[in-house]
Scaffold this motif. Structure first.
Motif, short mmCIF file in Angstrom:
data_model
loop_
_atom_site.label_atom_id
_atom_site.label_comp_id
_atom_site.label_asym_id
_atom_site.label_seq_id
_atom_site.Cartn_x
_atom_site.Cartn_y
_atom_site.Cartn_z
N GLY A 129 9.33 6.55 -58.46
CA GLY A 129 9.75 7.02 -57.16
C GLY A 129 10.50 8.32 -57.31
N GLU A 130 10.96 8.84 -56.20
CA GLU A 130 11.68 10.10 -56.21
C GLU A 130 13.12 9.92 -56.68
OE1 GLU A 130 9.72 12.36 -52.39
OE2 GLU A 130 11.08 10.68 -52.02
N ILE A 131 13.69 11.02 -57.16
CA ILE A 131 15.13 11.10 -57.34
C ILE A 131 15.69 11.59 -56.01
CG2 ILE A 131 17.02 12.13 -58.63
CD1 ILE A 131 15.23 10.43 -60.38
N LEU A 132 16.46 10.75 -55.35
CA LEU A 132 17.01 11.09 -54.04
C LEU A 132 18.41 11.65 -54.24
CD1 LEU A 132 16.64 10.87 -50.92
CD2 LEU A 132 17.68 8.60 -51.09
N VAL A 133 18.67 12.84 -53.68
CA VAL A 133 19.98 13.47 -53.88
C VAL A 133 20.51 13.94 -52.54
CG1 VAL A 133 18.90 15.70 -54.45
CG2 VAL A 133 21.27 15.24 -55.12
N GLY A 134 21.79 13.67 -52.31
CA GLY A 134 22.44 14.14 -51.10
C GLY A 134 23.08 15.50 -51.31
N GLN A 135 22.81 16.44 -50.39
CA GLN A 135 23.38 17.77 -50.48
C GLN A 135 24.29 18.01 -49.28
OE1 GLN A 135 22.60 20.92 -48.53
NE2 GLN A 135 24.31 21.76 -49.71
N GLN A 136 25.51 18.40 -49.55
CA GLN A 136 26.48 18.70 -48.50
C GLN A 136 27.21 19.99 -48.81
OE1 GLN A 136 28.61 14.80 -48.74
NE2 GLN A 136 28.28 14.71 -46.54
N GLY A 137 27.67 20.66 -47.78
CA GLY A 137 28.50 21.84 -47.98
C GLY A 137 27.72 23.04 -48.48
N SER A 138 28.41 23.88 -49.22
CA SER A 138 27.83 25.13 -49.72
C SER A 138 27.13 24.90 -51.05
CB SER A 138 28.95 26.16 -49.92
OG SER A 138 29.78 25.76 -51.00
N PRO A 139 26.36 25.88 -51.54
CA PRO A 139 25.73 25.75 -52.86
C PRO A 139 26.74 25.47 -53.97
CG PRO A 139 24.72 27.56 -51.67
CD PRO A 139 25.88 27.09 -50.84
N VAL A 181 18.30 15.63 -49.57
CA VAL A 181 18.62 15.23 -48.20
C VAL A 181 19.90 15.93 -47.75
CG1 VAL A 181 19.28 13.31 -46.71
CG2 VAL A 181 17.50 13.00 -48.44
N ARG A 182 19.82 16.55 -46.60
CA ARG A 182 21.00 17.12 -45.96
C ARG A 182 21.12 16.50 -44.57
NH1 ARG A 182 24.39 21.85 -46.37
NH2 ARG A 182 25.21 22.47 -44.33
N ALA A 183 22.16 15.73 -44.35
CA ALA A 183 22.40 15.11 -43.05
C ALA A 183 23.34 15.99 -42.24
CB ALA A 183 22.99 13.72 -43.24
N TRP A 184 23.15 16.00 -40.93
CA TRP A 184 24.03 16.81 -40.09
C TRP A 184 24.29 16.07 -38.78
CZ3 TRP A 184 22.44 19.16 -35.37
CH2 TRP A 184 21.08 18.97 -35.07
N SER A 185 25.36 16.44 -38.13
CA SER A 185 25.70 15.83 -36.85
C SER A 185 26.06 16.92 -35.85
CB SER A 185 26.86 14.85 -37.00
OG SER A 185 27.98 15.50 -37.58
N LEU A 186 25.96 16.61 -34.58
CA LEU A 186 26.30 17.60 -33.56
C LEU A 186 27.79 17.89 -33.61
CD1 LEU A 186 24.20 16.17 -30.60
CD2 LEU A 186 23.76 18.27 -31.88
N PRO A 187 28.16 19.14 -33.67
CA PRO A 187 29.59 19.47 -33.77
C PRO A 187 30.31 19.21 -32.46
CG PRO A 187 28.29 21.46 -33.52
CD PRO A 187 27.30 20.33 -33.66
#
Length: 299
Positions: free
Chosen positions: A157-167, A191-197
């Motif tokens: 399967g894939e390697i699932l990684v969460g990305q948040q913030g800046s590089p 994966v980059r999750a986001w929400s309505l500000p």
């Protein structure tokens, strides 16, 4: 294998904590497979320290010491038999579990612990010690659940990684994910999750940046693409899927982790009333993800 993977192979080992439980043996097997993928040695570690009870009982220090030694030798023999191409060593660390394993991980590329599973009774190797180790570790810590068939290779399967913030914020997390995918010949889903500000959080500057990108979704997609760019250049042969989704980071990662072979998340240890905390995303992943979870210290 890339230059980065060769550097890991040349100078680093993997440490797995063992205590004789099915969970710790599953962790040792996962660590052995990972050591094989990376071409590094595996060290099995069991923490034991003589602490006589203040009770009117006969307490045999020598017998307890022999029992501790038997734990690591039994695990060493089993893992060495199953994985003959991996160099396996074992040792008893004469300290408390948290102190011993934190010291051991300082000399390793990663530390692997066993996890007891899902739900209200979820916990980790050595009880609450696992969470303390994960919160304080300076190296990646991988939590592995026991399976009925411990000898079976996990499904691909894939390697699932969460990305948040800046590089810069996610550099360590993405490095570990790409390094692991490179060693395994696996693909990555970032994966980059986001929400309505909220009205107050969405400043004129952030509004301008979103407008320049063409809207909120393109803005998040651009942020993920920019974070991945240097790692795609360094590992051009690793397939990458970009995944941007509205929702909380923990929720989005868990809903996409069903087919993953590993979930990689970051953590910045924070101190609260009860001591160090690992953050809500790592906490949710460790307790609810169906696959092994790697927690990477950031900053």
């Amino acid at each position: 294998m890339s230059r980065e993977a060769q550097e890991f192979r040349a100078g680093t080992e993997i440490v797995a904590g063992v205590d004789g439980s099915p969970e710790s043996l599953a962790a040792a097997e996962w660590a052995a497979r990972e050591a094989g993928h990376r071409g590094v040695a595996l060290r099995l570690a069991h923490a034991w320290r003589w602490e006589p009870l203040d009770l009117p009982l006969v307490q045999d220090r020598d017998a307890q010491e022999r029992a501790a030694e038997e734990v690591v030798r039994a695990a060493e023999a089993e893992i060495a038999e199953r994985y003959p191409d991996v160099t396996v060593t074992a040792e008893v660390l004469t300290d408390t579990p948290v102190a011993a394993l934190l010291e051991a991980q300082e000399r390793a590329g990663m530390l692997v612990l066993g996890s007891r599973g899902h739900g209200a009774v979820a916990g980790f190797l050595l009880g609450s010690y696992g969470m303390q180790i994960i919160a304080a570790a300076t190296r990646p810590v991988v939590a592995v659940r026991a399976r009925d068939d411990r000898a079976a290779e996990p499904p691909t399967g894939e390697i699932l990684v969460g990305q948040q913030g800046s590089p810069e914020d996610c550099e360590a997390v993405l490095r570990f994910a790409f390094e692991t995918a490179d060693a395994r010949g696996a693909a990555i889903r970032a994966v980059r999750a986001w929400s309505l500000p909220s009205l107050y959080a969405f400043s004129p500057t952030s509004m301008r940046l979103a407008d320049d990108a063409g809207g909120l979704v393109p803005f998040e997609e651009k942020a993920l693409r920019e974070a991945l760019a240097p790692w795609r250049e360094r590992y051009p042969h690793v397939p990458v899927t970009e995944h941007v989704e509205l929702g909380s980071a923990g929720q989005v990662l868990l809903t996409t982790s069903g087919a993953a072979q590993l979930l990689v998340v970051g953590r910045r240890a924070k101190r609260g009333a009860l001591g160090r905390r690992i953050g809500s995303v790592a906490h949710a992943a460790l307790h609810l993800a169906p696959c092994p979870v790697a927690v990477i210290p950031q900053g």
